[in-house]
Design a protein around this motif. Structure first.
Motif, PDB file in Angstrom:
ATOM      1  N   GLY A  24     -23.986  22.750  31.112  1.00 17.80           N
ATOM      2  CA  GLY A  24     -25.421  22.935  30.892  1.00 17.80           C
ATOM      3  C   GLY A  24     -25.818  22.075  29.710  1.00 17.80           C
ATOM      4  N   VAL A  25     -26.996  22.345  29.142  1.00 16.96           N
ATOM      5  CA  VAL A  25     -27.455  21.449  28.080  1.00 16.96           C
ATOM      6  C   VAL A  25     -26.510  21.467  26.884  1.00 16.96           C
ATOM      7  N   ASN A  26     -25.991  22.640  26.507  1.00 14.65           N
ATOM      8  CA  ASN A  26     -25.141  22.685  25.309  1.00 14.65           C
ATOM      9  C   ASN A  26     -23.842  21.903  25.509  1.00 14.65           C
ATOM     10  N   ALA A  50     -25.718  21.331  34.903  1.00 17.42           N
ATOM     11  CA  ALA A  50     -27.044  21.960  34.770  1.00 17.42           C
ATOM     12  C   ALA A  50     -27.361  22.825  35.986  1.00 17.42           C
ATOM     13  N   GLY A  51     -26.329  23.440  36.531  1.00 16.28           N
ATOM     14  CA  GLY A  51     -26.541  24.209  37.759  1.00 16.28           C
ATOM     15  C   GLY A  51     -26.888  25.662  37.503  1.00 16.28           C
ATOM     16  N   PHE A  52     -26.884  26.086  36.237  1.00 15.90           N
ATOM     17  CA  PHE A  52     -27.177  27.504  35.989  1.00 15.90           C
ATOM     18  C   PHE A  52     -28.456  27.606  35.156  1.00 15.90           C
ATOM     19  N   ALA A  55     -31.248  24.768  34.712  1.00 19.77           N
ATOM     20  CA  ALA A  55     -32.139  24.330  35.799  1.00 19.77           C
ATOM     21  C   ALA A  55     -33.231  25.374  36.036  1.00 19.77           C
ATOM     22  N   GLN A  56     -33.364  26.347  35.126  1.00 16.54           N
ATOM     23  CA  GLN A  56     -34.303  27.449  35.380  1.00 16.54           C
ATOM     24  C   GLN A  56     -35.338  27.607  34.277  1.00 16.54           C
ATOM     25  N   SER A  57     -35.450  26.618  33.398  1.00 17.65           N
ATOM     26  CA  SER A  57     -36.335  26.767  32.237  1.00 17.65           C
ATOM     27  C   SER A  57     -37.791  26.510  32.626  1.00 17.65           C
ATOM     28  N   GLU A 190     -13.563  24.849  37.843  1.00 14.71           N
ATOM     29  CA  GLU A 190     -13.696  26.081  37.063  1.00 14.71           C
ATOM     30  C   GLU A 190     -12.545  26.240  36.071  1.00 14.71           C
ATOM     31  N   SER A 191     -12.882  26.693  34.884  1.00 10.84           N
ATOM     32  CA  SER A 191     -11.816  27.075  33.950  1.00 10.84           C
ATOM     33  C   SER A 191     -11.414  28.507  34.265  1.00 10.84           C
ATOM     34  N   LEU A 192     -10.115  28.713  34.432  1.00  9.43           N
ATOM     35  CA  LEU A 192      -9.613  30.071  34.682  1.00  9.43           C
ATOM     36  C   LEU A 192      -9.093  30.688  33.395  1.00  9.43           C
ATOM     37  N   GLY A 226     -22.666  28.980  28.337  1.00  7.07           N
ATOM     38  CA  GLY A 226     -23.995  29.601  28.430  1.00  7.07           C
ATOM     39  C   GLY A 226     -23.872  31.114  28.526  1.00  7.07           C
ATOM     40  N   PRO A 227     -24.477  31.717  29.565  1.00  9.34           N
ATOM     41  CA  PRO A 227     -24.425  33.175  29.678  1.00  9.34           C
ATOM     42  C   PRO A 227     -23.003  33.710  29.867  1.00  9.34           C
ATOM     43  N   PHE A 228     -22.052  32.816  30.109  1.00  3.65           N
ATOM     44  CA  PHE A 228     -20.666  33.256  30.348  1.00  3.65           C
ATOM     45  C   PHE A 228     -19.748  32.992  29.150  1.00  3.65           C
ATOM     46  N   VAL A 229     -20.338  32.730  27.989  1.00  2.00           N
ATOM     47  CA  VAL A 229     -19.525  32.448  26.800  1.00  2.00           C
ATOM     48  C   VAL A 229     -18.594  33.626  26.494  1.00  2.00           C
ATOM     49  N   LYS A 248     -34.233  37.962  31.376  1.00  2.00           N
ATOM     50  CA  LYS A 248     -34.497  37.309  32.666  1.00  2.00           C
ATOM     51  C   LYS A 248     -35.886  36.646  32.669  1.00  2.00           C
ATOM     52  N   GLY A 249     -35.975  35.469  33.238  1.00  2.00           N
ATOM     53  CA  GLY A 249     -37.255  34.763  33.338  1.00  2.00           C
ATOM     54  C   GLY A 249     -37.461  34.178  34.721  1.00  2.00           C
ATOM     55  N   VAL A 250     -38.656  34.395  35.258  1.00  2.00           N
ATOM     56  CA  VAL A 250     -38.966  33.945  36.623  1.00  2.00           C
ATOM     57  C   VAL A 250     -40.158  32.988  36.612  1.00  2.00           C
ATOM     58  N   HIS A 251     -40.093  31.938  37.412  1.00  2.00           N
ATOM     59  CA  HIS A 251     -41.244  31.058  37.638  1.00  2.00           C
ATOM     60  C   HIS A 251     -41.480  30.943  39.136  1.00  2.00           C
ATOM     61  N   LEU A 252     -42.741  30.833  39.523  1.00  2.00           N
ATOM     62  CA  LEU A 252     -43.083  30.563  40.929  1.00  2.00           C
ATOM     63  C   LEU A 252     -43.784  29.213  41.000  1.00  2.00           C
ATOM     64  N   PHE A 369     -23.400  29.832  21.154  1.00  2.00           N
ATOM     65  CA  PHE A 369     -24.233  30.950  21.636  1.00  2.00           C
ATOM     66  C   PHE A 369     -25.708  30.545  21.587  1.00  2.00           C
ATOM     67  N   GLY A 370     -26.471  31.011  22.568  1.00  2.00           N
ATOM     68  CA  GLY A 370     -27.927  30.857  22.548  1.00  2.00           C
ATOM     69  C   GLY A 370     -28.353  29.409  22.656  1.00  2.00           C
ATOM     70  N   GLY A 371     -29.517  29.113  22.070  1.00  2.00           N
ATOM     71  CA  GLY A 371     -30.015  27.739  22.063  1.00  2.00           C
ATOM     72  C   GLY A 371     -31.157  27.541  23.027  1.00  2.00           C
ATOM     73  N   LYS A 372     -31.722  26.348  22.969  1.00  2.00           N
ATOM     74  CA  LYS A 372     -32.837  25.984  23.844  1.00  2.00           C
ATOM     75  C   LYS A 372     -32.679  24.505  24.169  1.00  2.00           C
ATOM     76  N   LEU A 373     -33.303  24.071  25.237  1.00  2.00           N
ATOM     77  CA  LEU A 373     -33.294  22.640  25.535  1.00  2.00           C
ATOM     78  C   LEU A 373     -33.849  21.877  24.335  1.00  2.00           C
ATOM     79  N   THR A 374     -34.916  22.447  23.750  1.00  2.00           N
ATOM     80  CA  THR A 374     -35.612  21.788  22.645  1.00  2.00           C
ATOM     81  C   THR A 374     -34.678  21.535  21.454  1.00  2.00           C
ATOM     82  N   ASP A 375     -33.677  22.363  21.329  1.00  3.19           N
ATOM     83  CA  ASP A 375     -32.794  22.333  20.174  1.00  3.19           C
ATOM     84  C   ASP A 375     -31.573  21.449  20.412  1.00  3.19           C
TER      85      ASP A 375
HETATM   86  C1  LIG Z   1     -36.791  31.412  32.251  1.00  2.00           C
HETATM   87  C2  LIG Z   1     -36.331  30.507  31.152  1.00  2.00           C
HETATM   88  C3  LIG Z   1     -37.228  29.623  30.574  1.00  2.00           C
HETATM   89  C4  LIG Z   1     -36.803  28.775  29.558  1.00  2.00           C
HETATM   90  N1  LIG Z   1     -37.668  27.833  29.088  1.00  2.00           N
HETATM   91  C5  LIG Z   1     -37.280  26.980  28.134  1.00  2.00           C
HETATM   92  C6  LIG Z   1     -38.141  25.940  27.717  1.00  2.00           C
HETATM   93  O1  LIG Z   1     -39.223  25.755  28.269  1.00  2.00           O
HETATM   94  N2  LIG Z   1     -37.719  25.123  26.731  1.00  2.00           N
HETATM   95  C7  LIG Z   1     -36.501  25.277  26.131  1.00  2.00           C
HETATM   96  O2  LIG Z   1     -36.206  24.520  25.221  1.00  2.00           O
HETATM   97  N3  LIG Z   1     -35.620  26.217  26.556  1.00  2.00           N
HETATM   98  C8  LIG Z   1     -35.982  27.064  27.541  1.00  2.00           C
HETATM   99  N4  LIG Z   1     -35.108  28.009  28.016  1.00  2.00           N
HETATM  100  C9  LIG Z   1     -33.783  28.118  27.388  1.00  2.00           C
HETATM  101  C10 LIG Z   1     -32.801  27.115  27.961  1.00  2.00           C
HETATM  102  O3  LIG Z   1     -33.022  26.885  29.313  1.00  2.00           O
HETATM  103  C11 LIG Z   1     -31.386  27.639  27.770  1.00  2.00           C
HETATM  104  O4  LIG Z   1     -31.186  28.052  26.450  1.00  2.00           O
HETATM  105  C12 LIG Z   1     -30.334  26.575  28.075  1.00  2.00           C
HETATM  106  O5  LIG Z   1     -30.566  25.994  29.329  1.00  2.00           O
HETATM  107  C13 LIG Z   1     -28.937  27.181  28.042  1.00  2.00           C
HETATM  108  O6  LIG Z   1     -28.019  26.153  28.265  1.00  2.00           O
HETATM  109  P1  LIG Z   1     -26.452  26.407  28.212  1.00  2.00           P
HETATM  110  O7  LIG Z   1     -25.806  25.099  28.285  1.00  2.00           O
HETATM  111  O8  LIG Z   1     -26.138  27.276  27.057  1.00  2.00           O
HETATM  112  O9  LIG Z   1     -26.170  27.323  29.503  1.00  2.00           O
HETATM  113  P2  LIG Z   1     -26.108  26.919  31.042  1.00  2.00           P
HETATM  114  O10 LIG Z   1     -27.145  25.937  31.393  1.00  2.00           O
HETATM  115  O11 LIG Z   1     -26.087  28.191  31.802  1.00  2.00           O
HETATM  116  O12 LIG Z   1     -24.720  26.191  31.176  1.00  2.00           O
HETATM  117  C14 LIG Z   1     -23.494  26.894  31.131  1.00  2.00           C
HETATM  118  C15 LIG Z   1     -22.609  26.316  32.206  1.00  2.00           C
HETATM  119  O13 LIG Z   1     -21.310  26.837  32.058  1.00  2.00           O
HETATM  120  C16 LIG Z   1     -20.722  26.884  33.334  1.00  2.00           C
HETATM  121  N5  LIG Z   1     -19.571  27.796  33.311  1.00  2.00           N
HETATM  122  C17 LIG Z   1     -19.558  29.114  33.041  1.00  2.00           C
HETATM  123  N6  LIG Z   1     -18.318  29.593  33.127  1.00  2.00           N
HETATM  124  C18 LIG Z   1     -17.509  28.559  33.450  1.00  2.00           C
HETATM  125  C19 LIG Z   1     -16.110  28.430  33.703  1.00  2.00           C
HETATM  126  N7  LIG Z   1     -15.284  29.472  33.636  1.00  2.00           N
HETATM  127  N8  LIG Z   1     -15.626  27.209  34.033  1.00  2.00           N
HETATM  128  C20 LIG Z   1     -16.448  26.139  34.116  1.00  2.00           C
HETATM  129  N9  LIG Z   1     -17.776  26.215  33.896  1.00  2.00           N
HETATM  130  C21 LIG Z   1     -18.305  27.407  33.566  1.00  2.00           C
HETATM  131  C22 LIG Z   1     -21.862  27.384  34.219  1.00  2.00           C
HETATM  132  O14 LIG Z   1     -21.629  27.054  35.575  1.00  2.00           O
HETATM  133  C23 LIG Z   1     -23.060  26.688  33.622  1.00  2.00           C
HETATM  134  O15 LIG Z   1     -23.440  25.515  34.312  1.00  2.00           O
HETATM  135  C24 LIG Z   1     -35.480  28.842  29.079  1.00  2.00           C
HETATM  136  C25 LIG Z   1     -34.564  29.716  29.674  1.00  2.00           C
HETATM  137  C26 LIG Z   1     -34.980  30.534  30.717  1.00  2.00           C
HETATM  138  C27 LIG Z   1     -33.983  31.419  31.380  1.00  2.00           C
END
Ligand SMILES: Cc1cc2nc3c(=O)[nH]c(=O)nc-3n(C[C@H](O)[C@H](O)[C@H](O)COP(=O)(O)OP(=O)(O)OC[C@H]3O[C@@H](n4cnc5c(N)ncnc54)[C@H](O)[C@@H]3O)c2cc1C
Length: 534
Positions: A24-26, A50-52, A55-57, A190-192, A226-229, A248-252, A369-375
């Motif tokens: 994902g972004v981090n 960016a599959g989790f 891709a939902q922001s 996948e990391s096991l 991300g959410p699986f840290v 949880k956040g939803v967009h239509l 932990f946490g974070g935003k695309l903006t960050d």
């Molecule tokens: C509804 C909503 C709106 C938002 N709007 C904004 C916005 O407008 N602007 C903004 O800045 N931020 C926004 N955010 C926040 C931002 O989208 C997230 O903080 C950010 O995308 C999180 O990125 P991440 O890399 O931490 O997690 P993720 O994008 O979830 O990436 C984690 C990745 O880890 C992978 N993974 C997990 N476990 C394993 C494993 N065992 N082996 C291999 N891979 C694994 C997953 O498949 C996933 O792809 C929004 C979030 C939501 C939910």
């Protein structure tokens, strides 16, 4: 898929300085920053990049004006500066956009207070964007007649930024940067979990496509799942001071609601900010912000009702929007960092949206932990600094790792495009000339597309969603498409702007599949249909 096959082979053989779990972004910015600085990086994701969550922001790059309400000025200042830095570094991929906020009648704050807040926000962002503008009710009605004036006491305009392509495309850009600097990355790996052996990590991985398992060895491990840290830390025996809770956040996505390209901002019935965001020929409405226990979420009927009711109440539409108007949906969880000893999350909306990087120097392990695309640029910089402290050398510590190619290269591309009369090929009704679109999506690699079209005009044939044959060939070579969904939903936004039935009947779809998947074209198309209930 040659790129992926090659990378899988290298991952199984090599030994890396750093293995990053999560694309994902981090994870993507960590990979780009470290690889650019000469670190040997491996990056894996068990789904698509960016599959989790990424891709939902809301596709916004913003300073978080709403966090002013929780007096988190430090966070707002930091996010505003991050937004400014991104706007400066990505002039084509990130655009300033006006937000028009309607002030509801009987709101918890008087209009002058909100107006003051808009100026404070602008000042916290160093006045980098266009200044706020107050709009009395009459002016608001004149400029945006779609807003129901019965509901508001006027409004104000202020600026933030957005991603005209999409969050997932933006994130893939960092994966591509990492690859260009020598990182080895694979999606659907996948990391096991694994173990620390004297001075390195051994992580067991499983190819999600073939079920083949192999180990990857690296000096340091970055958990960017991300959410699986927390889940992944359990798999590697890591104890942390923080943990995630989820919102949880939803967009239509519906047809375009207004011809103006600005974000309409409202306060929903529950008092939270709520947006109608331009998305090309569509509008993206949302979002919700509700506590949830699991990272796996779906859009419920209640969510749809909440979003549709709120927008219908605030806009004057020729007829109210109904479920039949929904073209696509987005749904994800925000991973929010809290201290492990903090007990229950408390006031949900006022939970900080800051990121936290926890380091375990003993095991050479980092958790993000946490974070935003903006960050994201801050995360990349901080990860680099922490990794050096763990004893991993950075041969090119000063190397810039982010940003678009220099303005002079862009000018050269646009000059050559003018000479080749490229923009005559712009699709009717397109929001921008073809040359701008190609530059934004592919950067300096767009020169190759220009060359391909100059040599063979057949390469400009549009196959699907405005994408030309030559783009498809480039995507096939450089963008690690494993499933059709990767192309339709994340490398492009086709699946967010057209209904699945329209996509599966699109005349150019099979030709697209043939370029992307060769002999597997039919199977991949069937897989997409099956996974989308077609
Ligand atoms: C509804 C909503 C709106 C938002 N709007 C904004 C916005 O407008 N602007 C903004 O800045 N931020 C926004 N955010 C926040 C931002 O989208 C997230 O903080 C950010 O995308 C999180 O990125 P991440 O890399 O931490 O997690 P993720 O994008 O979830 O990436 C984690 C990745 O880890 C992978 N993974 C997990 N476990 C394993 C494993 N065992 N082996 C291999 N891979 C694994 C997953 O498949 C996933 O792809 C929004 C979030 C939501 C939910």
């Amino acid at each position: 898929m040659a790129l992926r096959a090659d990378n899988l082979h290298q991952l199984a053989q090599g030994r890396y300085d750093v293995l990053i779990v999560g694309g994902g972004v981090n994870g993507a910015v960590s990979a780009a920053a470290l690889a650019a600085r000469g670190v040997r990086v491996a990056l894996i994701d068990r789904g698509d990049f960016a599959g989790f969550t990424s891709a939902q922001s809301s596709n916004l790059i913003w300073g978080g004006i709403k966090y002013l309400e929780s007096y988190d000025f430090r966070l707002v200042r930091k996010l505003c500066l991050s937004r400014n830095r991104l706007l400066q570094s990505y002039p084509a991929s990130i655009r300033e956009i006006r937000f028009l906020a309607a002030i509801p009648r009987g709101f918890r704050y008087p209009p002058w207070f909100l107006w003051l807040g808009a100026w404070l926000y602008w000042l916290l962002g160093n006045g980098f964007t266009a200044p706020p503008r107050f709009m009395p009710r009459g002016r608001l009605e004149q400029e945006e007649p779609i807003i129901d004036p019965g509901h508001c006491r006027g409004g104000f305009e202020y600026s933030d930024a957005y991603l005209p392509d999409s969050d997932a495309r933006f994130v893939f850009g960092f994966v591509r940067t990492a690859l260009d600097h020598g990182a080895v990355a694979a999606n659907y790996l996948e990391s096991l979990g694994g173990r620390r052996e004297s001075d390195h990590w051994v992580i067991r991985t499983r190819d999600v496509i073939t079920s083949r398992e192999f180990d990857i060895a690296a000096k340091a491990l970055i958990n960017a799942a991300g959410p699986f840290v927390d889940e992944h830390n359990r798999l590697t025996g890591q104890q942390t001071e923080h943990r995630h809770v989820y919102s949880k956040g939803v967009h239509l996505i519906v047809g375009r609601l207004t011809p103006h390209s600005r974000v309409l901002a409202f306060f929903a019935d529950d008092g939270r900010p709520f947006f109608a965001i331009p998305m090309g020929e569509r509008t993206c409405i949302g979002t919700t912000d509700t506590p949830t226990a699991s990272p796996y979420t779906v859009v419920t009927d209640e969510d749809r009702e909440f979003v549709l009711d709120n927008i219908n109440q605030r806009l004057r539409l020729s007829r109210p929007l109904t479920r039949q108007d929904i073209i696509a949906e987005r749904c994800g969880v925000r991973p929010l960092a809290i201290r492990r000893d903090a007990g229950e999350a408390g006031d949900w909306l006022h939970l900080s949206r800051r990121h936290v990087i926890e380091v375990n120097p003993h095991d050479a392990h980092l958790s993000i932990f946490g974070g935003k695309l903006t960050d994201c640029l801050n995360v990349g910089d901080e990860v680099c600094a922490q990794i050096q402290r763990l004893g991993v050398a950075r041969p090119r510590p000063e190397q810039i790792w982010y940003g678009e190619p220099p303005a002079a290269v862009r000018e050269r591309f646009l000059r050559q495009a003018r000479k080749a009369d490229l923009d005559r090929l712009t699709e009717p009704g397109a929001a921008e000339p073809l040359s701008s679109r190609l530059w934004r999506r592919y950067g300096a690699v767009a020169f190759d597309l220009l060359d391909a079209i100059r040599h063979d005009s057949g390469e400009a044939e549009v196959l699907i969603g405005g994408c030309m044959r030559c783009e498809m060939r480039l995507i096939q070579k450089r963008e690690m498409i494993v499933k059709l969904e990767d192309f339709l939903r994340r490398r492009t936004a086709i699946a967010q702007t057209a209904r699945p039935e329209e996509i599966s009947n699109a005349p150019g779809l099979m030709a697209t599949c043939r370029i992307l998947f060769g002999d597997e074209a039919q199977a991949k198309w069937l897989e997409y249909c099956r996974e989308n209930g077609l």
